[in-house]
Scaffold this active site. Structure first.
Site, PDB file in Angstrom:
ATOM      1  N   GLU A 169      -9.130   2.735  -3.068  1.00 33.72           N
ATOM      2  CA  GLU A 169      -9.136   3.752  -4.448  1.00 33.72           C
ATOM      3  C   GLU A 169      -8.446   5.090  -3.674  1.00 33.72           C
ATOM      4  O   GLU A 169      -7.865   5.821  -4.648  1.00 33.72           O
ATOM      5  CB  GLU A 169     -10.705   4.054  -4.596  1.00 33.72           C
ATOM      6  CG  GLU A 169     -10.715   5.207  -5.636  1.00 33.72           C
ATOM      7  CD  GLU A 169     -12.301   5.274  -6.079  1.00 33.72           C
ATOM      8  OE1 GLU A 169     -12.568   5.925  -6.974  1.00 33.72           O
ATOM      9  OE2 GLU A 169     -13.368   4.741  -5.321  1.00 33.72           O
TER      10      GLU A 169
ATOM     11  N   HIS B 259       0.716  -1.167  -0.007  1.00 31.20           N
ATOM     12  CA  HIS B 259      -0.054   0.097  -0.013  1.00 31.20           C
ATOM     13  C   HIS B 259       0.928   1.111   0.251  1.00 31.20           C
ATOM     14  O   HIS B 259       2.101   1.241   0.337  1.00 31.20           O
ATOM     15  CB  HIS B 259      -0.883  -0.021   1.141  1.00 31.20           C
ATOM     16  CG  HIS B 259      -2.063  -0.910   1.259  1.00 31.20           C
ATOM     17  ND1 HIS B 259      -3.084  -0.769   0.042  1.00 31.20           N
ATOM     18  CD2 HIS B 259      -2.341  -1.834   1.972  1.00 31.20           C
ATOM     19  CE1 HIS B 259      -4.128  -1.761   0.483  1.00 31.20           C
ATOM     20  NE2 HIS B 259      -3.523  -2.586   1.461  1.00 31.20           N
TER      21      HIS B 259
END
Length: 306
Positions: free
Chosen positions: A108, A36
Site C-alpha cells: 500500500e 515495485h
C-alpha cells in the site's frame, strides 16, 4: 534455475543490465525482476526505482537468449489494454523471450507514494481477474477480428487487439500466491505456471494441491509449479556471513527460510523442494545486485549437481 532481482531496493538500469548479462553468460534460464516503485526494506533506495516494463524493454534489446519476466506485475499499476500492448511489444523486441506474471498488488505504501489507487483486497482480486481475461483475450483474438469485454471495472469495445506478441498463442502467464480459493481458480483459468514465493516446502505442497484440484475441476492438466526463495551461498562460513550481512539478514534465518549455505547445502535443500513440493523451477532472489561473483558461484557449483 532463474535469477530474480529487486531493483526497487536501489539500482540503475545499467546495474540491472550488468546482472542480467552475467546471468545469461552463466547459464541461468531466465532473468526476472519484481514490479515495485518503493523500497520495502529500510534504506534510502537511491537512485530510485526503475519501471519493470521499461527495464524489460531495454533488456530485450541488450540481451540475446535469456528469458525475461516479472514476478509479478501489479494489476493496480496499469490499465489492461495498454499493459497488453506493452508486454506484446517487449515480447517482439526480445524475439519471443517474455513471460508475464500478474498479481493483485499488495504494498500500500508505494501506491500512496506515487498516487496510485489501492482498493480493498476483494476489488483488487476482481480487477486481477478482469485483467487476466482482457490481456489474454486481446493476445489470442485472431488478426482481423476485434475484441470486446464488459466487466465491472473495465470495458473494451471493438478493440483491434493489436499488436500481437511474437509467442503464439501468447507469452506464458504466471499466477501465484497463497489464497486458498480464488488464487487456485484464477490459475486454473489463465496460468501456464503457478508460483508460491517465500514459504516452506510443506506450505507450498498444500497450496499446489489446491491448484491441482482447481485444474482438475476446470478440465486442465496440472500446471508446472515454482517457488521463489532468497539466495545466499558461500564456499566458506566467512563468505556466507559476508553475503548475509550485505543483504541485512542473519545467516540462521536465511538457512531456515531461504536457500542459504554452502553449494552442497543449497543442492540438498533444492532436492527437498523437488521431492516434497514437486517444483520444476526455482526463482533465486538475489538481493545484492552488485555481487556478480555470487551469481557465477551458484552457476558453477550448484547447477552441475542438479
Amino acid at each position: 534455475m532463474r535469477l530474480f532481482t529487486d531493483p526497487h531496493q536501489g539500482a540503475t538500469y545499467d546495474d540491472v543490465l550488468r546482472m542480467a548479462r552475467c546471468a545469461e553468460d552463466a547459464g541461468y534460464d531466465a532473468f526476472f525482476r519484481s514490479d515495485h516503485y518503493l523500497r520495502i526494506t529500510p534504506g534510502d533506495g537511491l537512485p530510485g526505482p526503475t519501471d519493470a516494463w521499461l527495464t524489460l524493454a531495454g533488456l530485450a534489446r541488450d540481451t540475446t537468449t535469456i528469458r525475461l519476466g516479472t514476478l509479478v506485475t501489479a494489476a493496480t499499476f496499469r490499465q489492461p489494454g495498454p499493459l497488453a500492448i506493452a508486454v506484446a511489444q517487449v515480447d517482439r523486441m526480445s524475439g519471443g523471450r517474455v513471460e508475464f506474471g500478474l498479481g493483485t498488488g499488495w504494498f500500500e505504501a508505494e501506491h500512496r507514494a506515487y498516487g496510485i489507487p489501492f482498493p480493498p483486497l476483494r476489488e483488487r482480486f476482481d480487477r486481477l481477474e478482469e485483467q487476466l481475461e482482457i490481456i489474454t483475450g486481446l493476445w489470442q483474438t485472431p488478426v482481423g477480428e476485434t475484441y470486446s469485454f464488459q466487466g465491472e471495472h473495465y470495458t473494451l469495445r471493438d478493440s483491434p487487439a493489436l499488436p500481437k506478441p511474437l509467442q503464439r498463442p501468447r507469452p506464458p502467464v504466471l499466477v501465484g500466491g497463497g489464497g486458498r480459493t480464488r488464487t487456485p481458480a484464477l490459475a486454473a483459468r489463465f496460468a501456464d505456471e503457478f508460483n508460491l514465493p517465500f514459504v516452506d516446502e510443506e506450505t507450498a505442497a498444500a497450496q499446489f494441491a489446491r491448484v491441482d484440484e482447481a485444474c482438475a475441476a476446470a478440465g486442465r492438466a496440472r500446471l508446472p509449479k515454482s517457488t521463489a526463495q532468497v539466495l545466499c551461498v558461500g564456499r566458506t562460513g566467512a563468505e556466507l556471513a559476508r553475503r548475509a550481512e550485505a543483504i541485512g539478514k542473519p545467516v540462521d534465518e536465511l538457512r531456515a527460510t531461504g536457500l542459504a549455505g554452502t553449494p552442497a547445502e543449497v543442492v540438498d535443500r533444492l532436492g527437498r523442494w523437488r521431492a516434497r513440493a514437486g517444483v520444476s523451477r526455482v526463482y533465486l532472489e538475489t538481493l545484492d545486485l552488485f555481487d556478480l561473483d555470487h551469481v557465477e558461484l551458484v552457476a558453477a557449483e550448484v547447477f552441475p549437481q542438479l
